[in-house]
Scaffold this motif. Structure first.
Motif, PDB file in Angstrom:
ATOM      1  N   LEU A   1     -48.606 -66.273  45.597  1.00  0.00           N
ATOM      2  CA  LEU A   1     -48.471 -66.565  44.178  1.00  0.00           C
ATOM      3  C   LEU A   1     -47.645 -65.462  43.525  1.00  0.00           C
ATOM      4  CD1 LEU A   1     -49.387 -68.277  41.716  1.00  0.00           C
ATOM      5  CD2 LEU A   1     -51.407 -66.828  41.604  1.00  0.00           C
ATOM      6  N   GLU A   2     -46.520 -65.840  42.925  1.00  0.00           N
ATOM      7  CA  GLU A   2     -45.695 -64.861  42.216  1.00  0.00           C
ATOM      8  C   GLU A   2     -46.109 -64.827  40.751  1.00  0.00           C
ATOM      9  OE1 GLU A   2     -41.499 -65.308  42.746  1.00  0.00           O
ATOM     10  OE2 GLU A   2     -41.597 -64.641  44.827  1.00  0.00           O
ATOM     11  N   ILE A   3     -46.425 -63.617  40.269  1.00  0.00           N
ATOM     12  CA  ILE A   3     -46.842 -63.425  38.886  1.00  0.00           C
ATOM     13  C   ILE A   3     -45.957 -62.362  38.257  1.00  0.00           C
ATOM     14  CG2 ILE A   3     -48.730 -62.836  37.322  1.00  0.00           C
ATOM     15  CD1 ILE A   3     -50.676 -63.530  39.595  1.00  0.00           C
ATOM     16  N   ASN A   4     -45.443 -62.647  37.077  1.00  0.00           N
ATOM     17  CA  ASN A   4     -44.661 -61.670  36.319  1.00  0.00           C
ATOM     18  C   ASN A   4     -45.601 -60.958  35.354  1.00  0.00           C
ATOM     19  OD1 ASN A   4     -42.026 -62.347  37.374  1.00  0.00           O
ATOM     20  ND2 ASN A   4     -42.247 -64.259  36.262  1.00  0.00           N
TER      21      ASN A   4
ATOM     22  N   THR B   1     -42.274 -58.517  38.812  1.00  0.00           N
ATOM     23  CA  THR B   1     -42.804 -59.616  39.615  1.00  0.00           C
ATOM     24  C   THR B   1     -43.608 -59.056  40.782  1.00  0.00           C
ATOM     25  OG1 THR B   1     -40.929 -61.011  39.034  1.00  0.00           O
ATOM     26  CG2 THR B   1     -42.222 -61.669  40.953  1.00  0.00           C
ATOM     27  N   LYS B   2     -44.829 -59.538  40.908  1.00  0.00           N
ATOM     28  CA  LYS B   2     -45.700 -59.158  42.020  1.00  0.00           C
ATOM     29  C   LYS B   2     -46.084 -60.419  42.778  1.00  0.00           C
ATOM     30  CE  LYS B   2     -46.094 -54.777  40.997  1.00  0.00           C
ATOM     31  NZ  LYS B   2     -45.825 -53.681  41.906  1.00  0.00           N
ATOM     32  N   THR B   3     -46.138 -60.310  44.105  1.00  0.00           N
ATOM     33  CA  THR B   3     -46.568 -61.419  44.949  1.00  0.00           C
ATOM     34  C   THR B   3     -48.008 -61.168  45.368  1.00  0.00           C
ATOM     35  OG1 THR B   3     -44.317 -61.750  45.742  1.00  0.00           O
ATOM     36  CG2 THR B   3     -46.085 -62.720  47.058  1.00  0.00           C
TER      37      THR B   3
ATOM     38  N   CYS C   1     -59.098 -46.555  28.021  1.00  0.00           N
ATOM     39  CA  CYS C   1     -57.853 -47.254  27.679  1.00  0.00           C
ATOM     40  C   CYS C   1     -57.740 -47.504  26.178  1.00  0.00           C
ATOM     41  CB  CYS C   1     -57.775 -48.595  28.401  1.00  0.00           C
ATOM     42  SG  CYS C   1     -57.777 -48.444  30.184  1.00  0.00           S
ATOM     43  N   GLU C   2     -56.531 -47.335  25.677  1.00  0.00           N
ATOM     44  CA  GLU C   2     -56.238 -47.659  24.288  1.00  0.00           C
ATOM     45  C   GLU C   2     -54.918 -48.421  24.225  1.00  0.00           C
ATOM     46  OE1 GLU C   2     -56.415 -44.292  21.643  1.00  0.00           O
ATOM     47  OE2 GLU C   2     -58.442 -43.761  22.302  1.00  0.00           O
ATOM     48  N   ASN C   3     -54.886 -49.386  23.325  1.00  0.00           N
ATOM     49  CA  ASN C   3     -53.682 -50.172  23.025  1.00  0.00           C
ATOM     50  C   ASN C   3     -53.091 -50.859  24.250  1.00  0.00           C
ATOM     51  OD1 ASN C   3     -53.811 -49.348  20.273  1.00  0.00           O
ATOM     52  ND2 ASN C   3     -52.967 -47.384  20.914  1.00  0.00           N
ATOM     53  N   ILE C   4     -53.922 -51.620  24.939  1.00  0.00           N
ATOM     54  CA  ILE C   4     -53.447 -52.398  26.091  1.00  0.00           C
ATOM     55  C   ILE C   4     -52.651 -53.589  25.576  1.00  0.00           C
ATOM     56  CG2 ILE C   4     -54.164 -53.914  27.977  1.00  0.00           C
ATOM     57  CD1 ILE C   4     -56.598 -52.111  28.366  1.00  0.00           C
ATOM     58  N   ASP C   5     -51.518 -53.812  26.212  1.00  0.00           N
ATOM     59  CA  ASP C   5     -50.695 -54.998  25.961  1.00  0.00           C
ATOM     60  C   ASP C   5     -50.291 -55.544  27.324  1.00  0.00           C
ATOM     61  OD1 ASP C   5     -49.110 -57.006  24.994  1.00  0.00           O
ATOM     62  OD2 ASP C   5     -47.529 -55.693  24.247  1.00  0.00           O
ATOM     63  N   LEU C   6     -50.906 -56.650  27.726  1.00  0.00           N
ATOM     64  CA  LEU C   6     -50.688 -57.241  29.042  1.00  0.00           C
ATOM     65  C   LEU C   6     -50.233 -58.681  28.879  1.00  0.00           C
ATOM     66  CD1 LEU C   6     -51.084 -57.381  32.189  1.00  0.00           C
ATOM     67  CD2 LEU C   6     -53.453 -58.056  31.699  1.00  0.00           C
ATOM     68  N   LYS C   7     -49.204 -59.038  29.649  1.00  0.00           N
ATOM     69  CA  LYS C   7     -48.771 -60.430  29.734  1.00  0.00           C
ATOM     70  C   LYS C   7     -48.649 -60.783  31.208  1.00  0.00           C
ATOM     71  CE  LYS C   7     -46.402 -60.499  25.315  1.00  0.00           C
ATOM     72  NZ  LYS C   7     -46.880 -59.179  24.907  1.00  0.00           N
ATOM     73  N   MET C   8     -49.178 -61.962  31.577  1.00  0.00           N
ATOM     74  CA  MET C   8     -49.098 -62.474  32.950  1.00  0.00           C
ATOM     75  C   MET C   8     -48.479 -63.862  32.878  1.00  0.00           C
ATOM     76  SD  MET C   8     -52.919 -61.459  34.382  1.00  0.00           S
ATOM     77  CE  MET C   8     -53.610 -62.939  33.704  1.00  0.00           C
ATOM     78  N   LEU C   9     -47.386 -64.047  33.589  1.00  0.00           N
ATOM     79  CA  LEU C   9     -46.693 -65.339  33.598  1.00  0.00           C
ATOM     80  C   LEU C   9     -46.535 -65.842  35.025  1.00  0.00           C
ATOM     81  CD1 LEU C   9     -43.815 -64.472  31.093  1.00  0.00           C
ATOM     82  CD2 LEU C   9     -46.017 -65.555  30.588  1.00  0.00           C
ATOM     83  N   SER C  10     -46.864 -67.111  35.225  1.00  0.00           N
ATOM     84  CA  SER C  10     -46.691 -67.749  36.515  1.00  0.00           C
ATOM     85  C   SER C  10     -46.849 -69.254  36.341  1.00  0.00           C
ATOM     86  CB  SER C  10     -47.724 -67.244  37.518  1.00  0.00           C
ATOM     87  OG  SER C  10     -47.630 -67.951  38.737  1.00  0.00           O
TER      88      SER C  10
END
Length: 151
Positions: A79-82, A120-122, A139-148
């Motif tokens: 599974l490739e995830i950006n 991109t991670k597989t 942790c402070e001010n996390i900004d995470l996006k995952m696209l697949s």
């Protein structure tokens, strides 16, 4: 006597605040704890929402481990995830947990390694249930996006 009670209450509050992320530090590298189905975290001002092609997570403060995604697959696949992953303080990682409870770090992030650009991670997916979790402490001010396409 009243001043003593107030002082003790204030001291207790300070101690509880100071120890708030100790469990997260201790468990950050514990595959046994991370692979558990239950989540354990403290966070402030969090928004986790679906976006076009994936998910977005923003959190003001985070300590612990939280499941972001769970899916059951019929067969093994890659599974490739950006990922776009940044934070202003602390240490966090995204891990993959397979049906057997094996934990693999997909991506780790600190203020020095934060990236606005997508990487991109597989992720090798096994048949059965698969999960992605965020694990972090202080942790402070996390900004995470995952696209697949599969998320």
């Amino acid at each position: 006597m009243k001043k003593l009670k107030i002082s003790l209450i204030c001291l207790l509050c300070l101690l509880m605040t100071a120890c708030g992320n100790e469990f997260a530090k201790r468990e950050y590298d514990s595959d046994k704890k991370i692979s558990q189905p239950e989540d354990r975290y403290t966070k402030e001002f969090s928004v986790f929402k679906p976006i076009d092609g994936g998910y977005s997570l923003t959190v003001a403060k985070f300590n612990g481990r939280q499941t972001l995604w769970t899916e059951t697959f019929e067969e093994n696949q890659n599974l490739e995830i950006n990922f776009s992953f940044r934070l202003s303080k602390g240490l966090a990682k995204i891990v993959h947990i397979d049906r057997n409870g094996n934990v693999a770090t997909v991506m780790e992030c600190s203020p020095d390694t934060s990236s606005v650009e997508f990487v991109t991670k597989t992720v090798p997916i096994k048949s059965g249930q698969n999960r992605l979790k965020i694990v972090g402490y202080d942790c402070e001010n996390i900004d995470l996006k995952m696209l697949s396409e599969e998320l």
